[in-house]
Scaffold this active site. Structure first.
Site, mmCIF file in Angstrom:
data_model
loop_
_atom_site.group_PDB
_atom_site.id
_atom_site.type_symbol
_atom_site.label_atom_id
_atom_site.label_comp_id
_atom_site.label_asym_id
_atom_site.label_seq_id
_atom_site.Cartn_x
_atom_site.Cartn_y
_atom_site.Cartn_z
ATOM 1 N N SER A 150 0.959 -1.168 -0.126
ATOM 2 C CA SER A 150 0.007 -0.136 -0.023
ATOM 3 C C SER A 150 0.943 1.128 -0.131
ATOM 4 O O SER A 150 1.587 1.448 -0.858
ATOM 5 C CB SER A 150 -0.828 -0.043 1.500
ATOM 6 O OG SER A 150 -1.747 0.934 1.190
ATOM 7 N N ASP A 176 -10.068 -5.412 -3.431
ATOM 8 C CA ASP A 176 -9.518 -4.401 -2.412
ATOM 9 C C ASP A 176 -10.439 -3.270 -2.657
ATOM 10 O O ASP A 176 -10.286 -2.602 -3.550
ATOM 11 C CB ASP A 176 -8.162 -4.280 -2.947
ATOM 12 C CG ASP A 176 -7.369 -3.058 -1.881
ATOM 13 O OD1 ASP A 176 -7.976 -2.193 -1.615
ATOM 14 O OD2 ASP A 176 -6.201 -3.441 -2.080
ATOM 15 N N HIS A 186 -7.304 -5.751 0.872
ATOM 16 C CA HIS A 186 -6.230 -4.994 1.054
ATOM 17 C C HIS A 186 -5.499 -5.506 2.183
ATOM 18 O O HIS A 186 -4.333 -4.941 2.639
ATOM 19 C CB HIS A 186 -6.516 -3.597 1.454
ATOM 20 C CG HIS A 186 -5.434 -2.653 1.300
ATOM 21 N ND1 HIS A 186 -5.067 -2.406 -0.087
ATOM 22 C CD2 HIS A 186 -5.141 -1.800 2.126
ATOM 23 C CE1 HIS A 186 -4.044 -1.340 0.012
ATOM 24 N NE2 HIS A 186 -3.964 -1.023 1.265
#
EC number: 3.1.2.12
Lengths: 292, 292
Positions: A156, A234, A269
């Site tokens: 991320s 996600d 995620h």
């Protein structure tokens, strides 16, 4: 400054060290976890290569050490893993802990230019220079590591960090990979907020810290040695925070080769996603570090 | 009652379902996580066997789902994993949340006989009867599972749970394993506190819930199909909370075979320890469930 060892934890035949050291760049104590595989700990150890893992928003060195499962494959291949923190902590800049996506836990792996953040929010210099230099010079931990063989990965915000630090510093890392990276921060809400705060409003200047811009500066035909995984379930991907397609497009237009982006059906995620594919990312790094 | 699905998370090619259901035994809603491997999810699924994992003190279904990495090997072999909670929650008995080692998060996998705990603290009946019956009867999740092939494992208090429920119910589980189990609760502070509170002061009666006593009731020469791992760096082991040697001694004196206790050098009591050996425990179960 030298590392203080706060804890030593057996993990997959190796050891996870919870370290802290006083950073000149951040002006704060910085926590960092180091995993040494069994190959680095035997009575006749060999120097092992290093994979630096950059965490995402809100994370500390603990999250991925506990939930990422990198040690599993790293222990088999003989790869060390370094888990740095995501920002300075405790500088007490106004608003430092007001948001989960800016300030503490959200350093974005850049050197801030704006007040008050330019004081201490220097994660790019910390990650690319101070931390590795301190580590490789360390009498105990540095002796176990091959400073000439380093790769980088991240998740991320840390995927943004891994990609941009790799693209900015050709030769510094042997390969790069990322899980659900913020691949075009200049064009997503997370990146716009962070870059405005840390770098000011000059969007042209932001491009020096944006993987989808940086890749355009690489030579046509070069092998990027980059693996990216993104989960199709996600929510941050769906909301346009990640924009991996923009990175793919920019690389394709630049004629850069060797960028593999995999869209993993239904994955989210979380660390559940990362743990499912961390073996692959360790294998990717290991291949370019001469272990496979 | 039927399960409500709170979340579905992709993990190692399968799915982790975060479920909740109203329990008759505990009189509360109970959270439970179920992992179905890819083999149970294909267009032409096969019914897969089930490994029940019992957690330790303070834990919820989340801890091991995130940090134990049972899904890694289970996904390869085609094994489902069930992660129940460690007690009822929210009964509001006086003192229920006053201690981390008694009451909420510390049900000890027994049916309490003392007031107020006899009301709802019925984790033995919940784990051995209500939960599996509900699960196997469930139209969605039960259809994926082979109710005739179940094994059990657990950590710490959950290791005590796995060993005692296995020893009390010959034939219910195909094998048992445990990480750092409370192997002789009648003789350690954790067990003495819990058994006094839940069962009262009759120490003779405690023996029906103590693996090191229960094993004496098994026939000479029987194969226990039991794997136990204990870390030699585990502070609770050093403090005499686990006492695996007492289980070994009792089994040896009873002439029971097939108890393997491994002392893992330097490992602690944490999920780092479990994650390092969860592949082994999945393999152990898989062997007795016909998958290996």
């Amino acid at each position: 400054m030298a590392f203080e060892t706060k804890a030593t934890i057996a993990s997959f035949g190796g050891k996870l060290y919870k370290l802290t050291h006083q950073s000149t760049e951040t002006t704060t104590p910085m926590a960092v976890n180091l995993y040494l595989p069994p190959q680095a700990l035997t009575p006749t150890p060999t120097k092992v290569p290093l994979l630096i893992y950059l965490s995402g928003l809100t994370c500390t060195p603990e999250n991925c050490s506990e939930k990422g499962f990198f040690q599993h494959r790293a222990s088999q291949l003989g790869l060390a893993i370094l888990y740095p923190d995501t920002s300075p902590r405790g500088l007490n800049h106004p608003g430092e802990t007001a948001s989960w996506d800016f300030g503490a836990g959200a350093g974005f792996y850049i050197d801030a230019t704006q007040e008050p953040w330019k004081n201490g929010y220097r994660m790019e210099s910390y990650i690319t220079r101070e931390l590795p230099q301190t580590l490789f010079a360390d009498a105990t931990y540095g002796a176990a590591l091959d400073a000439s063989r380093v790769s980088i990965t991240g998740h991320s915000m840390g995927g943004h960090g891994a990609l941009t630090l790799y693209l900015k510093n050709p030769g510094m890392y042997k390969s790069v990979s990322a899980f659900a990276p913020i691949a075009n921060p200049g064009k997503c809400p997370w990146g716009e907020k962070a870059f405005t705060g840390y770098l000011g409003g000059d969007r042209e200047g932001w491009k020096r810290h944006d993987a989808s811009e940086l890749v355009k500066g690489w030579d046509k035909g070069v092998d990027l040695k980059a693996l990216v995984d993104v989960g199709t379930g996600d929510n941050f991907y769906k909301q346009g925070q990640l924009l991996p397609e923009n990175l793919e497009k920019a690389a394709a237009e630049a004629g850069v080769k060797g960028l593999t982006v995999r869209y993993q059906e239904g994955y989210d995620h979380s660390y559940y996603f990362m743990a499912s594919f961390s073996d692959d990312h360790v294998n990717h790094a290991a291949k370019h570090l001469g272990l496979l």
